[in-house]
Design a protein around this motif. Structure first.
Motif, PDB file in Angstrom:
ATOM      1  N   ALA A  45      53.332   2.124  37.257  1.00 43.75           N
ATOM      2  CA  ALA A  45      52.514   3.192  37.682  1.00 43.75           C
ATOM      3  C   ALA A  45      51.449   2.448  38.639  1.00 43.75           C
ATOM      4  O   ALA A  45      51.125   2.871  39.567  1.00 43.75           O
ATOM      5  N   ALA A  46      51.128   1.138  38.322  1.00 49.20           N
ATOM      6  CA  ALA A  46      50.289   0.325  39.137  1.00 49.20           C
ATOM      7  C   ALA A  46      50.867  -0.110  40.269  1.00 49.20           C
ATOM      8  O   ALA A  46      50.077  -0.040  41.408  1.00 49.20           O
ATOM      9  N   LEU A  47      52.157  -0.202  40.257  1.00 51.85           N
ATOM     10  CA  LEU A  47      52.897  -0.550  41.712  1.00 51.85           C
ATOM     11  C   LEU A  47      52.743   0.427  42.497  1.00 51.85           C
ATOM     12  O   LEU A  47      52.532   0.433  43.772  1.00 51.85           O
ATOM     13  N   PHE A  48      52.968   1.775  41.776  1.00 49.05           N
ATOM     14  CA  PHE A  48      53.094   3.151  42.678  1.00 49.05           C
ATOM     15  C   PHE A  48      51.435   3.324  43.319  1.00 49.05           C
ATOM     16  O   PHE A  48      51.183   3.661  44.460  1.00 49.05           O
ATOM     17  N   GLY A  49      50.428   2.878  42.445  1.00 52.33           N
ATOM     18  CA  GLY A  49      49.310   3.105  42.659  1.00 52.33           C
ATOM     19  C   GLY A  49      48.854   2.520  43.873  1.00 52.33           C
ATOM     20  O   GLY A  49      47.882   2.723  44.734  1.00 52.33           O
ATOM     21  N   SER A  61      57.694   4.423  46.502  1.00 46.86           N
ATOM     22  CA  SER A  61      57.679   5.575  47.130  1.00 46.86           C
ATOM     23  C   SER A  61      57.657   6.830  45.912  1.00 46.86           C
ATOM     24  O   SER A  61      58.105   6.442  44.678  1.00 46.86           O
ATOM     25  N   ALA A  62      57.229   8.051  46.239  1.00 47.31           N
ATOM     26  CA  ALA A  62      57.397   9.078  45.250  1.00 47.31           C
ATOM     27  C   ALA A  62      58.856   9.337  44.685  1.00 47.31           C
ATOM     28  O   ALA A  62      59.257   9.716  43.799  1.00 47.31           O
ATOM     29  N   ARG A  63      59.813   9.262  45.561  1.00 45.93           N
ATOM     30  CA  ARG A  63      61.235   9.347  45.419  1.00 45.93           C
ATOM     31  C   ARG A  63      61.872   8.308  44.209  1.00 45.93           C
ATOM     32  O   ARG A  63      62.102   8.617  43.458  1.00 45.93           O
ATOM     33  N   VAL A  64      61.373   7.075  44.537  1.00 47.26           N
ATOM     34  CA  VAL A  64      61.807   6.183  43.484  1.00 47.26           C
ATOM     35  C   VAL A  64      60.920   6.294  42.333  1.00 47.26           C
ATOM     36  O   VAL A  64      61.772   6.073  41.181  1.00 47.26           O
ATOM     37  N   ILE A  65      59.824   6.760  42.170  1.00 49.06           N
ATOM     38  CA  ILE A  65      59.065   7.014  40.973  1.00 49.06           C
ATOM     39  C   ILE A  65      59.912   8.049  40.027  1.00 49.06           C
ATOM     40  O   ILE A  65      59.882   8.047  38.878  1.00 49.06           O
ATOM     41  N   GLY A  66      60.040   9.080  40.863  1.00 53.67           N
ATOM     42  CA  GLY A  66      60.666  10.210  40.124  1.00 53.67           C
ATOM     43  C   GLY A  66      62.055   9.771  39.537  1.00 53.67           C
ATOM     44  O   GLY A  66      62.383  10.306  38.207  1.00 53.67           O
TER      45      GLY A  66
END
Length: 582
Positions: free
Chosen positions: A96-100, A105-110
């Motif tokens: 989550a910190a990396l995403f923040g 990307s949102a695709r990878v996080i999903g």
């Protein structure tokens, strides 16, 4: 924003740098949004008591309605976003910190949150989170398959039974429908049956395919497909397939049961005959519904003592909340006396679920027995005295809205309850006061309304205005206003009637409940899948060990094979590092 004059002043290096920054900012904005979604979810779901947790409209469902309206998402998409947000907040803090900071990307996080959702051990989850965060910045360039492999590598390492197996392997028997590459008017389906069921279905389809005459123009494969559709309409009593030879004297000629099960609703000066072809005019087209004589209006929730409404049936589980008709509605299609094709896009129909029906297919439906039903004009639909609307009023309201009237919800109107916006009997049974609502949003309106809930208001143009518990307003536009803008659907919304209820024949309305809470249900599904994965791994390991034993047994040669300078029959030292070859 898309002004090329402004962008033209950038140098190549500056342009690429701006693109890189925009991509990072996009990821950061997505992370911020999911953090907000997770907070909305937490405020409704944390500390909810056992009574609320067992209700169909629990904290999750209430939060989902807010997220769906605020983000303009369908209920399913909103729930998915909530799952991702909660996973980042509670399960994967390093990712989550990396995403923040916009590094992924949102695709990878999903994909990461989904591929790790079966991990239940906190220590294993922490190790997986750390391992993925260390390399997730490289995931963006991977294909979908490669991304799955990269995430599964760490899940396999730290919690092997949490690896998501393929759908085909996870479910022995299944049937799936619809592919995004399907052309208009047809859909794909595939699945897996028991061998005996497959043989029975195949034989039944072949038998029906053979009931047409030799002049039928269809191939065997096409006839089998038509037979399967006819079986879905008629059922086991179907004895023969409608022949397409065109000879009225053929024993198999006549109306196609697949077409007779479809109702086509339209607005036109004249209803075309069975041999007419559909042509466009300004106004809405027809939709089909099951049954050649038209459906009875779907029962609507009975009013409670305070004038509130409840669903037609109190269902204990969400899976039972949406009754599915035998045949989904077929199409909206305009008509007039002009031939098909004289105007661009002429004659195209639209099902209530959004599926496009080509003009040729629509004409074929009418020619082979589909029932054409005119829609009443709004001026011809006065206030009705009874609680449940007539068939004509039901058809008008559903054709007008086309979907559930909650913002973001795309549930087809034929699968929705018809709700009095102002509860009956204070609210009239009138087109201006009726809206289709899916069961979930009907329950939200009925049981989560008032000062701390949702309020709803009908507009004369057919739109529905919803005000959330936080005071935000959202407007749901009826589908007909978009697809058929020239159709007059404006009507005055009747004011509330001052009626005092002396007694209540229906009893007090009660919120439907579920046997297990949503959290218990989710834990049950996760544990069931983990158990299935563990069983599959154990069976695979046993098969591998058994195979190795068989190889070892077959690799033991007789003593007289080892003639490598030693006397025949002399024992071979088992400790030899390089045993003699066969």
């Amino acid at each position: 924003m898309f002004d090329r004059v402004a962008l033209a002043g950038m140098g190549d290096e500056q342009l690429i740098s701006a693109l890189t920054d925009a991509t990072r900012s996009e990821a950061m904005a997505a992370a911020d949004r999911l953090a907000l979604v997770a907070e909305v979810t937490a405020r409704q779901c944390e500390d909810e008591d056992d009574v609320v947790a067992h209700q169909v409209i629990d904290g999750w469902a209430f939060a989902k309605a807010q997220v769906s309206a605020a983000c303009n998402l369908s209920p399913h998409a909103a729930s998915t976003q909530m799952r991702i947000g909660v996973a980042l907040r509670e399960r994967l803090p390093r990712t989550a910190a990396l995403f923040g900071c916009g590094a992924v990307s949102a695709r990878v996080i999903g994909e990461i949150t989904w591929r790790t959702h079966l991990v239940t051990d906190e220590d294993a989850l922490a190790l997986i989170d750390a391992a993925i965060a260390a390399e997730a910045t490289e995931y963006g360039a991977l294909s979908e398959a490669a991304l799955i492999r990269a995430v599964d590598l760490w899940v396999e390492k730290f919690d092997p039974i949490a690896v998501i197996r393929s759908k085909a392997a996870a479910k022995d028997l299944y049937v799936e429908f619809d592919d995004r590459d399907d052309p208009n008017g047809v859909c794909s389906f595939w699945g897996r049956l028991r061998a005996t069921d497959k043989a029975a279905v195949q034989q039944r389809l072949n038998d029906l395919a053979d009931t047409v005459c030799a002049n039928d123009p269809r191939t065997v494969r096409e006839r089998r497909a038509d037979a399967l559709g006819a079986l879905g309409i008629v059922g086991p009593s179907l004895q023969r397939l409608a022949c397409r030879c065109g000879d009225p004297g053929c024993a198999g000629s006549g109306k196609d049961p697949r077409s007779t099960a479809v109702n086509i609703y339209m607005l036109a000066d004249q209803v075309p005959g069975a041999d007419a072809r559909p042509t466009p005019q300004t106004g809405p087209g027809p939709t089909g519904e099951p049954g050649p004589e038209g459906p009875e209006p779907e029962p609507e929730p009975a009013p409670g003592p305070d004038g509130s409404e409840r669903p037609a049936a109190q269902t204990p589980t969400p899976a039972e909340s949406y009754p599915t008709p035998a045949v989904d509605p077929a199409a909206h299609v305009p008509f007039n006396s002009r031939p098909v094709g004289t105007l661009p896009g002429a004659g195209v129909g639209v099902m209530l679920d959004g599926t496009v029906i080509p003009a040729a297919m629509l004409a074929d439906l009418i020619a082979t027995g589909a029932k054409v039903r005119p829609l009443r004009e709004v001026a011809d639909l006065p206030t009705e005295r009874q609680y449940r609307p007539s068939a004509a009023l039901t058809a008008f309201v559903r054709m007008c809205s086309q979907t559930c009237s909650f913002p973001g919800c795309s549930k087809p109107a034929h699968r929705c309850d018809l709700d009095h916006v102002i509860p009956w009997p204070a609210g009239a049974t009138h087109p201006g006061n009726l809206r289709p609502l899916c069961r979930e949003h009907h329950l939200v309106k009925t049981f989560r309304s008032g000062p701390n809930g949702w309020t709803v208001k009908a507009r004369p143009d057919g739109a529905t205005e919803w005000t959330s518990p936080t005071g935000h307003t959202y407007v749901s536009t009826p589908g007909a206003a978009i697809l058929f803008p020239h159709w007059n659907i404006h009507t005055t919304v009747p004011p509330p009637r001052h009626i005092s209820l002396i007694h209540d024949d229906h009893g007090s309305a009660k919120m439907p409940t579920r046997q297990r809470t949503r959290a218990q249900d989710r834990a049950h599904r996760i544990n069931a899948e983990r158990t299935r994965n563990a069983t599959e791994l154990a069976l695979a390991s046993a098969a591998k060990d058994s195979n190795q034993v068989r190889i070892a047994n077959s690799a033991t040669p007789p003593d007289d094979v080892f003639n490598t300078g030693k006397c025949k029959g002399e024992a071979v030292n088992d400790s030899d590092p390089d045993p003699p070859p066969f």
